[in-house]
Design an enzyme around this catalytic site. Structure first.
Site, PDB file in Angstrom:
ATOM      1  N   PHE A 146       0.859  -1.176   0.000  1.00 28.95           N
ATOM      2  CA  PHE A 146       0.000   0.000   0.000  1.00 28.95           C
ATOM      3  C   PHE A 146       0.901   1.233   0.000  1.00 28.95           C
ATOM      4  O   PHE A 146       1.661   1.462   0.936  1.00 28.95           O
ATOM      5  CB  PHE A 146      -0.943   0.058   1.205  1.00 28.95           C
ATOM      6  CG  PHE A 146      -1.884   1.229   1.109  1.00 28.95           C
ATOM      7  CD1 PHE A 146      -3.077   1.123   0.394  1.00 28.95           C
ATOM      8  CD2 PHE A 146      -1.567   2.453   1.672  1.00 28.95           C
ATOM      9  CE1 PHE A 146      -3.924   2.215   0.255  1.00 28.95           C
ATOM     10  CE2 PHE A 146      -2.416   3.555   1.540  1.00 28.95           C
ATOM     11  CZ  PHE A 146      -3.603   3.434   0.829  1.00 28.95           C
ATOM     12  N   ASP A 232       9.532   2.704   1.604  1.00 26.94           N
ATOM     13  CA  ASP A 232       8.367   3.511   1.955  1.00 26.94           C
ATOM     14  C   ASP A 232       8.137   3.368   3.454  1.00 26.94           C
ATOM     15  O   ASP A 232       7.553   2.396   3.919  1.00 26.94           O
ATOM     16  CB  ASP A 232       7.144   3.046   1.158  1.00 26.94           C
ATOM     17  CG  ASP A 232       5.900   3.870   1.496  1.00 26.94           C
ATOM     18  OD1 ASP A 232       5.950   4.656   2.463  1.00 26.94           O
ATOM     19  OD2 ASP A 232       4.883   3.714   0.798  1.00 26.94           O
ATOM     20  N   LYS A 272       3.236  11.216   7.104  1.00 24.22           N
ATOM     21  CA  LYS A 272       2.435  11.051   8.321  1.00 24.22           C
ATOM     22  C   LYS A 272       3.048  11.735   9.552  1.00 24.22           C
ATOM     23  O   LYS A 272       2.959  12.936   9.694  1.00 24.22           O
ATOM     24  CB  LYS A 272       2.207   9.569   8.591  1.00 24.22           C
ATOM     25  CG  LYS A 272       1.308   8.899   7.534  1.00 24.22           C
ATOM     26  CD  LYS A 272       0.969   7.486   7.922  1.00 24.22           C
ATOM     27  CE  LYS A 272       0.311   6.665   6.833  1.00 24.22           C
ATOM     28  NZ  LYS A 272      -1.117   6.761   6.735  1.00 24.22           N
TER      29      LYS A 272
END
Ligand code: PLP
Length: 425
Positions: A146, A232, A272
């Protein structure tokens, strides 16, 4: 609950339903206030947050140091665009590169934008430095990944919910099973492979932790074959998994990475919690030989690197370091998994507990009900704890890293009690 208060939450839910696109299916809780590990709903009910806005609020809600930085800077200067220099961006870039141990940083806004930027940078490097012919570069992704929701990124997704109806997709993508070294090695034999893009732990897939030698294996393969390793860490980074990064072993970050394996990616993607959930900020980091492949005019963003974001992110990263939230996540994560694993013996609906630091998940045996994880999350919310199912039968548990030991025990009590209500007969 009185009729008046019921109306209050229902009102906001109706508004979203009526005027918002229907691209989410939230739990029926309307949040109005947050502080540290707690959230409050429109009726004033208090909850432990066990999602942390998908790991964006590692520093806890409305951390006073981050909010102060936001407010101070907001009254000075918020946005200049990159048409000019500003007095915060360079300071932030110096801070970030020394914090994470890379030569250069490129600042963006959302996680997926940083992933897209990394893909573009990798392709550019492949044509300029690796010598691939134009249009031929391929990037290897893994099943269950994802990386966000843009067209480029969903082109590599193996989740039909993310991809169906959105084609045609981006070419130049190879997808191999996660945590499968033989499949990865075979894919990397293709001379047109420019990069491997991987999450060190797959968050959205249900907190899937690969074997300990998987990331070192990718690192070595990439080095041997002149391929860029791209990590990531949008969800796993910023102390979530008990260290500053789930991959990094080689940065000058004040001891965060002590004793960690040396798996430093060529391109690191962050988002984030890099801004403590206060503003959308993301970044990619790389060394000069890679980052300088992109030149003026070839890539950019109006908001990327704005002074407000820079100042907020520095405060958010100061908090991580000064409060040693990496160590707290590591310690509380062990307590959490120990307690949750005890349920496996006593309750057959709990089949697996996995994770690292405070990124954890419980896998449920949902063969009968089909909505077990959802129903448990609804009951958890009624008992004052907010968590969300991921992929049907899995519940992810990722509280803010500022939680205390007493609080994590209290939360484990709530989770055990609620899951106990769903015990298989
Ligand atoms: N990469 C990973 C690993 C993620 O978990 C996410 C979001 O959950 C993203 C990228 C996308 O981030 P954003 O939603 O900020 O675009």
């Amino acid at each position: 609950m009185s009729t008046e208060t019921v109306k209050k939450s229902a009102y906001f839910i109706d508004l979203e339903d009526k005027y918002g696109a229907h691209n989410y299916h939230p739990l029926p809780v309307v949040l109005t206030k947050g502080e540290g590990v707690f959230l409050w709903d429109a009726e004033g009910k208090k909850y432990y947050d066990f999602l942390s806005a998908y790991s964006a609020v590692n520093q806890g809600h409305c951390h006073p140091r981050i909010i102060k930085a936001l407010v101070d800077q907001a009254s000075e200067l918020t946005l200049t665009s990159r048409a000019f220099y500003n007095n915060k961006l360079g300071v932030y870039e110096e801070y970030l590169t020394s914090y994470f141990g890379f030569d250069k940083a490129l600042i963006a806004n959302s996680g997926v934008e940083a992933v897209e930027s990394a893909i573009k940078l990798c392709r550019k490097w492949a044509y300029e430095k690796k010598g691939l012919t134009d249009q031929s570069a391929k990037i290897v992704f893994v099943e269950g990944n994802f990386h966000g929701r843009t067209l480029g990124v969903i082109s590599a997704s193996t989740d039909p919910l993310s991809t169906s109806g959105f084609g045609p997709y981006l070419p130049g993508i190879i997808i191999v099973p996660y945590n499968d070294q033989a499949a990865m090695a075979e894919a990397l034999e293709d001379p047109n492979v420019a990069g491997v893009l991987v999450e060190p732990i797959q968050g959205e897939a249900g907190v899937v932790v690969p074997d300990a030698d998987y990331l070192p294996f990718i690192r070595k393969q990439c080095t041997d074959k002149n391929i860029l390793m791209i990590a990531d860490e949008v969800q796993t980074g910023i102390a979530r998994t008990g260290k500053l990064l789930a991959t990094c072993g080689n940065c000058s970050c004040d001891g965060f990475c002590e004793n960690q394996p040396e798996v430093k990616p060529d391109i690191l993607i962050l988002g984030k919690a890099i801004s403590g959930g206060v503003l959308p900020v993301s970044a990619i980091l790389a060394n000069d030989d890679v980052m300088l492949c992109i030149r003026p005019g070839e890539h950019g963003s109006t908001f990327g690197g704005n002074p407000l974001a820079c100042v907020v992110s520095m405060a958010a990263l100061d908090v991580i370091r000064d409060e040693r939230l990496d160590a707290n996540a590591e310690q509380l994560g062990r307590i959490f998994r120990d307690r949750m694993r005890r349920m496996i013996e006593s309750n057959p609906i709990v089949t697996l507990v996995r994770g690292k630091g405070l990124l954890n998940a419980i896998v449920l045996d949902d063969s009968e009900e089909g909505k077990l994880a959802w129903n448990i999350c609804v009951r958890l919310s009624e008992n004052g704890l907010l968590a969300k199912p991921t992929h049907g039968n899995i519940i992810r548990f990722s509280p803010p890293l500022v939680m205390t030991e007493d609080q994590i025990h209290e939360c484990c009590d709530i989770i055990e009690k609620v899951i106990g209500e769903f015990r298989k007969q």
